[in-house]
Design an enzyme around this catalytic site. Structure first.
Site, PDB file in Angstrom:
ATOM      1  N   HIS A   1      -8.171  -4.881  -0.684  1.00 18.04           N
ATOM      2  CA  HIS A   1      -7.299  -4.268  -0.168  1.00 18.04           C
ATOM      3  C   HIS A   1      -6.604  -3.970   1.328  1.00 18.04           C
ATOM      4  O   HIS A   1      -7.530  -4.060   2.150  1.00 18.04           O
ATOM      5  CB  HIS A   1      -7.694  -2.273  -1.086  1.00 18.04           C
ATOM      6  CG  HIS A   1      -5.592  -1.375  -0.258  1.00 18.04           C
ATOM      7  ND1 HIS A   1      -5.320  -1.586  -1.426  1.00 18.04           N
ATOM      8  CD2 HIS A   1      -6.037  -1.387   0.775  1.00 18.04           C
ATOM      9  CE1 HIS A   1      -3.830  -0.877  -0.618  1.00 18.04           C
ATOM     10  NE2 HIS A   1      -4.322  -0.589   0.759  1.00 18.04           N
TER      11      HIS A   1
ATOM     12  N   SER B   1       0.844  -1.446   0.697  1.00 19.37           N
ATOM     13  CA  SER B   1      -0.105  -0.081  -0.020  1.00 19.37           C
ATOM     14  C   SER B   1       0.880   1.047  -0.386  1.00 19.37           C
ATOM     15  O   SER B   1       1.499   1.578  -0.702  1.00 19.37           O
ATOM     16  CB  SER B   1      -0.323  -0.157   1.089  1.00 19.37           C
ATOM     17  OG  SER B   1      -2.189   0.598   0.946  1.00 19.37           O
TER      18      SER B   1
ATOM     19  N   ASP C   1     -10.330  -3.334  -5.187  1.00 18.81           N
ATOM     20  CA  ASP C   1      -9.312  -2.263  -4.718  1.00 18.81           C
ATOM     21  C   ASP C   1      -9.098  -1.229  -5.244  1.00 18.81           C
ATOM     22  O   ASP C   1      -9.314  -1.002  -6.665  1.00 18.81           O
ATOM     23  CB  ASP C   1      -7.899  -3.023  -4.561  1.00 18.81           C
ATOM     24  CG  ASP C   1      -7.060  -2.417  -3.506  1.00 18.81           C
ATOM     25  OD1 ASP C   1      -7.464  -1.139  -3.234  1.00 18.81           O
ATOM     26  OD2 ASP C   1      -5.674  -2.280  -3.465  1.00 18.81           O
TER      27      ASP C   1
END
Ligand code: NAG
Length: 419
Positions: A389, A201, A359
């Site tokens: 995610h 991320s 995501d």
């Protein structure tokens, strides 16, 4: 009178169910678990906003506090339930690299002259939350160190609200340069040909940006051999990619939250969020965004039909002219690695890019894969059709998802075969 408790119970139950229930696509496995996780996150956010509004605490520090309490409880549960948490052979030390705090995981020493792999890890959390010392990150890094005979260095770069861009990036870059110095590699008996940079991320964003900078730095005698980007954040000019639109309400990274993370990271006013959501910051009249620059994140050409579907790009004509001037970080490759030119990408190390179907960041990950490949870089893209995610962080009891465990296995296997 006896009816009242019943009515209250029913009303509360319905209210709670309403708070927890969110419609999820059929492709997501273990939907109830994800709904509870999301509700816990939303409750944390709501409480933090309330405290912030009341002037008790900054909402980010408050979220950190709640997460720490949650982790503490989980640790308590884990130690009584499973003892597999500590891997005996791995030595863990909290030190600093060029003034940046890091946690180093060293596998048991091999024989004389036996070199190990090296891996630098940047954790996720929107440049505001998280720590490599906590939760599954710590366990994952120990596991990689142990299973792959790797010296893992997890970087505790500084976070918002204490700092913003470019400080987190510069912290990571400084730690990376220190790690890659011949003296440090020799000290830890690391093979200079086998050093990876990795992150998930926001950590994937930092990993991609640092990998680019090291790749074009002629003074760096040792460079990363591979980069691992797990659902990375890569651009902030288009918040209307098909994945941003399709997955805007999918836990745990909702679209407005990602925009907020960006504004925080770039030191911008949070009230700009509605403008960003409609792409007013990247309107076509901005001469600073040249057609060449725009083509680097043009999903209509960079994505396959499977992801484009019938989506239409959102390019507003006028928008807001001041935004790019107010937030110069928006056009900076150090914040948005997808904006780098092909000549930079061509020098980047081999890549392992993980993307998730559910995501908001899916499409930028896929576009980066495509652009690296177009520049001649070898890329493995593992796309999880049932991934959401954040699932890389949910690999351990009691907060585990099957897709997270598969992703962790895929990560370790890829490193095993490619690092
Ligand atoms: C986006 O920009 C247009 C044109 O300047 C403006 O009319 C509109 O109000 C802006 N949208 C938002 C959400 O601020």
């Amino acid at each position: 009178m006896r009816l009242l408790p019943l009515v209250v119970t029913v009303v509360l139950t319905v209210a709670l169910a309403y708070y927890i229930y969110i419609p999820l696509p059929d492709g997501i496995q273990e939907p109830w678990k994800l709904m509870f996780l999301d509700a816990a996150f939303r409750a944390t956010m709501h409480l933090a906003s309330l405290k912030h509004w009341l002037g008790i605490d900054h909402y980010v520090t408050s979220i950190r506090g709640s997460t720490a309490a949650f982790e503490g409880t989980m640790k308590g549960l884990m130690s009584s339930e499973s003892s597999g948490a500590v891997i005996p052979g791995v030595k863990v030390s909290d030190i600093d690299f060029a003034g940046i705090p890091v946690r180093v995981y060293e596998p048991p020493a091999g024989g004389e002259g036996h070199l190990r792999r090296g891996l630098m890890f940047f954790h996720g959390g929107g440049w505001a939350l998280g720590s490599g010392k906590k939760g599954s990150y710590d366990e994952t890094n120990r596991m990689v160190s142990d299973e792959l005979n790797t010296v893992v260095v997890s970087v505790e770069y500084r976070l918002y609200p204490e700092v913003h861009f470019p400080v987190p990036y510069l912290d990571c870059l400084a730690a990376a340069k220190h790690f890659l110095s011949p003296e440090v590699l020799a000290k830890y008996a690391i093979d200079p040909e086998r050093v990876a940079v990795s992150g998930d991320s926001a950590g994937g964003n930092l990993a991609a940006a640092v990998a680019q900078e090291i790749s074009i730095d002629d003074s760096a005698s040792v460079k990363f051999s591979v980069q691992v980007l797990i659902y990375p954040v890569l651009q902030a000019l288009d918040f209307n990619t098909p994945s941003y639109i399709e997955n805007q309400h999918i836990p745990i990274l909702h679209r407005p939250i990602m925009v907020q993370f960006w504004l925080q990271y770039l030191g911008a006013d949070l009230s700009l969020q509605p403008q960003m959501l409609v792409n007013n910051h990247s309107a076509s009249q901005h001469s600073t965004i040249t057609p060449e620059l725009r083509s680097r994140l043009d999903w209509t050409t960079l994505l396959s039909q499977k992801y484009k579907k019938n989506h239409k790009p959102l390019v507003v004509e006028k928008g807001s002219h001041e935004l790019l001037k107010e937030i110069p970080g928006l056009l900076d490759v150090r914040s948005s690695p997808l904006l780098a030119g092909p000549e930079v990408l061509a020098k980047c190390p081999r890549a392992y890019v993980v993307t998730c179907e559910y995501d908001v960041l899916r499409d930028e990950g896929l576009m980066y894969v495509r652009r690296l490949q177009d520049a001649g870089v070898t890329v493995t893209n593992d796309h999880y059709e049932d991934g959401f995610h954040g699932c890389f962080s949910f690999t351990m009891w009691p907060m585990e998802f099957d897709v997270g465990k598969r992703m962790l296995r895929g990560y370790i296997n890829w490193l095993q075969n490619n690092l």
